[in-house]
Design a protein around this motif. Structure first.
Motif, PDB file in Angstrom:
ATOM      1  N   ASP A  57      20.101  48.091  41.012  1.00 36.22           N
ATOM      2  CA  ASP A  57      19.942  48.964  42.642  1.00 36.22           C
ATOM      3  C   ASP A  57      21.850  49.135  42.495  1.00 36.22           C
ATOM      4  N   LEU A  58      22.409  50.681  41.674  1.00 34.84           N
ATOM      5  CA  LEU A  58      23.427  50.389  42.394  1.00 34.84           C
ATOM      6  C   LEU A  58      24.324  50.702  43.586  1.00 34.84           C
ATOM      7  N   ASN A  59      23.481  50.814  44.422  1.00 33.67           N
ATOM      8  CA  ASN A  59      24.246  51.095  46.011  1.00 33.67           C
ATOM      9  C   ASN A  59      24.543  49.111  46.194  1.00 33.67           C
ATOM     10  N   ASP A  60      24.050  48.370  45.143  1.00 36.30           N
ATOM     11  CA  ASP A  60      24.009  47.210  46.045  1.00 36.30           C
ATOM     12  C   ASP A  60      25.534  46.581  45.488  1.00 36.30           C
ATOM     13  N   GLU A  61      26.351  46.011  46.373  1.00 38.91           N
ATOM     14  CA  GLU A  61      27.741  45.712  46.166  1.00 38.91           C
ATOM     15  C   GLU A  61      27.789  44.490  44.691  1.00 38.91           C
ATOM     16  N   ASN A  62      26.563  43.591  45.003  1.00 40.67           N
ATOM     17  CA  ASN A  62      26.847  42.735  43.982  1.00 40.67           C
ATOM     18  C   ASN A  62      25.762  43.121  42.451  1.00 40.67           C
ATOM     19  N   CYS A  63      25.370  44.431  42.318  1.00 43.11           N
ATOM     20  CA  CYS A  63      25.154  44.796  41.295  1.00 43.11           C
ATOM     21  C   CYS A  63      26.001  45.294  40.261  1.00 43.11           C
ATOM     22  N   LEU A  64      26.627  46.162  41.260  1.00 41.89           N
ATOM     23  CA  LEU A  64      28.078  46.134  40.924  1.00 41.89           C
ATOM     24  C   LEU A  64      29.151  46.536  40.818  1.00 41.89           C
ATOM     25  N   GLU A  65      29.907  46.303  39.955  1.00 43.89           N
ATOM     26  CA  GLU A  65      30.920  45.502  40.097  1.00 43.89           C
ATOM     27  C   GLU A  65      32.448  45.855  38.969  1.00 43.89           C
ATOM     28  N   ILE A  66      33.703  46.809  39.764  1.00 40.81           N
ATOM     29  CA  ILE A  66      34.605  47.068  39.469  1.00 40.81           C
ATOM     30  C   ILE A  66      35.159  46.253  38.683  1.00 40.81           C
ATOM     31  N   PHE A  67      35.338  46.563  37.253  1.00 35.80           N
ATOM     32  CA  PHE A  67      36.332  45.153  36.682  1.00 35.80           C
ATOM     33  C   PHE A  67      38.135  45.873  36.652  1.00 35.80           C
ATOM     34  N   ARG A  68      37.762  47.308  36.297  1.00 32.97           N
ATOM     35  CA  ARG A  68      39.577  47.730  36.040  1.00 32.97           C
ATOM     36  C   ARG A  68      39.977  49.176  36.217  1.00 32.97           C
ATOM     37  N   VAL A  69      40.441  49.125  36.817  1.00 33.82           N
ATOM     38  CA  VAL A  69      40.509  50.714  36.545  1.00 33.82           C
ATOM     39  C   VAL A  69      42.089  51.272  36.405  1.00 33.82           C
ATOM     40  N   THR A  70      42.124  51.967  36.017  1.00 39.39           N
ATOM     41  CA  THR A  70      43.817  52.494  34.495  1.00 39.39           C
ATOM     42  C   THR A  70      43.999  54.082  34.914  1.00 39.39           C
ATOM     43  N   GLN A  71      45.671  53.817  34.892  1.00 40.21           N
ATOM     44  CA  GLN A  71      46.055  55.403  34.841  1.00 40.21           C
ATOM     45  C   GLN A  71      46.169  56.019  33.559  1.00 40.21           C
ATOM     46  N   GLY A  72      45.364  57.415  33.513  1.00 39.41           N
ATOM     47  CA  GLY A  72      45.906  57.896  31.920  1.00 39.41           C
ATOM     48  C   GLY A  72      46.743  57.405  30.958  1.00 39.41           C
ATOM     49  N   ASP A  73      47.767  56.830  31.816  1.00 36.27           N
ATOM     50  CA  ASP A  73      49.193  56.153  31.091  1.00 36.27           C
ATOM     51  C   ASP A  73      49.388  54.653  30.265  1.00 36.27           C
ATOM     52  N   GLY A  74      47.977  54.265  31.615  1.00 37.09           N
ATOM     53  CA  GLY A  74      48.067  52.720  30.477  1.00 37.09           C
ATOM     54  C   GLY A  74      48.479  51.780  32.134  1.00 37.09           C
ATOM     55  N   ASN A  75      49.093  52.536  33.330  1.00 35.39           N
ATOM     56  CA  ASN A  75      49.257  51.886  34.155  1.00 35.39           C
ATOM     57  C   ASN A  75      47.673  51.201  34.964  1.00 35.39           C
ATOM     58  N   ALA A  76      47.803  49.777  35.735  1.00 33.60           N
ATOM     59  CA  ALA A  76      46.725  49.122  36.371  1.00 33.60           C
ATOM     60  C   ALA A  76      46.506  49.410  37.452  1.00 33.60           C
ATOM     61  N   LEU A  77      45.784  50.563  37.938  1.00 31.75           N
ATOM     62  CA  LEU A  77      45.539  50.563  39.638  1.00 31.75           C
ATOM     63  C   LEU A  77      44.994  49.729  40.009  1.00 31.75           C
ATOM     64  N   PHE A  78      43.463  48.920  39.434  1.00 31.90           N
ATOM     65  CA  PHE A  78      42.852  48.093  40.182  1.00 31.90           C
ATOM     66  C   PHE A  78      42.203  47.250  38.800  1.00 31.90           C
ATOM     67  N   GLN A  79      42.389  45.800  39.458  1.00 31.58           N
ATOM     68  CA  GLN A  79      41.957  44.286  38.284  1.00 31.58           C
ATOM     69  C   GLN A  79      41.272  43.624  39.198  1.00 31.58           C
ATOM     70  N   LYS A  80      40.229  43.054  38.838  1.00 30.57           N
ATOM     71  CA  LYS A  80      39.684  41.926  39.508  1.00 30.57           C
ATOM     72  C   LYS A  80      40.405  40.507  38.974  1.00 30.57           C
ATOM     73  N   ARG A  81      40.208  39.856  39.694  1.00 29.11           N
ATOM     74  CA  ARG A  81      40.827  38.326  39.684  1.00 29.11           C
ATOM     75  C   ARG A  81      39.756  37.396  39.373  1.00 29.11           C
ATOM     76  N   ALA A  82      40.553  36.807  37.973  1.00 30.69           N
ATOM     77  CA  ALA A  82      39.917  35.592  37.259  1.00 30.69           C
ATOM     78  C   ALA A  82      39.499  34.549  38.279  1.00 30.69           C
ATOM     79  N   TYR A  83      38.577  34.449  38.455  1.00 34.52           N
ATOM     80  CA  TYR A  83      38.112  33.005  39.776  1.00 34.52           C
ATOM     81  C   TYR A  83      38.896  31.798  38.993  1.00 34.52           C
ATOM     82  N   SER A  84      39.706  30.981  40.014  1.00 37.10           N
ATOM     83  CA  SER A  84      40.088  29.627  39.490  1.00 37.10           C
ATOM     84  C   SER A  84      39.835  29.072  40.575  1.00 37.10           C
ATOM     85  N   PHE A  85      39.489  28.292  39.541  1.00 39.53           N
ATOM     86  CA  PHE A  85      38.929  26.630  40.471  1.00 39.53           C
ATOM     87  C   PHE A  85      40.032  25.526  40.804  1.00 39.53           C
TER      88      PHE A  85
END
Length: 141
Positions: free
Chosen positions: A113-141
């Motif tokens: 179910d791609l409309n469910d936020e829990n089914c589709l998780e964005i991990f990383r988005v980068t520009q063509g030059d390699g700059n990260a625009l979005f990066q999922k944070r690792a969980y820290s406990f």
């Protein structure tokens, strides 16, 4: 003073309470119909101006989500196929473009179910030059 002048509900004459209640009820009914109006000749609810058609595949859903996040411009379009390609760690790689700028997206898909936020998780988005625009944070406990 007559009895009619002395009869008040919450310090207000009953006629004004009835008028106020009528206005509230009519406003609620009008709001309900305004928010649930249908497209001409159809029974489906009208889409908002910024809503796209149903996203195409994993990459289409991912692109719609990162547009909503404000990570890529609203006019970005897919430049990869709608289902993407398998990348490292089982993630799916997608690409998009907006004018001359290109974007790469890595997503995790855990169910169908791609409309469910829990089914589709964005991990990383980068520009063509390699700059990260979005990066999922690792969980820290």
């Amino acid at each position: 003073m007559s009895d009619a002048e002395n009869k008040k509900l919450f310090g207000i004459r009953p006629i004004w309470v009835a008028v106020a209640a009528t206005v509230v009820v009519l406003g609620a009914v009008g709001g309900y119909f305004a928010l649930n109006k249908t497209q001409p000749g159809g029974t489906e609810p009208a889409q908002t101006a910024s809503a796209d058609a149903q996203p195409n595949g994993v990459c289409g859903a991912a692109l719609a989500r990162v547009r909503d996040y404000g990570v890529v411009p609203f006019n970005a379009t897919l430049s990869s196929n709608a289902d993407g390609t398998k990348a490292e760690n089982g993630r799916i790689a997608c690409s998009a473009k907006s004018g001359e700028e290109t974007y790469s997206m890595l997503v995790n898909v855990s169910c169908s179910d791609l409309n469910d936020e829990n089914c589709l998780e964005i991990f990383r988005v980068t520009q063509g030059d390699g700059n990260a625009l979005f990066q999922k944070r690792a969980y820290s406990f």
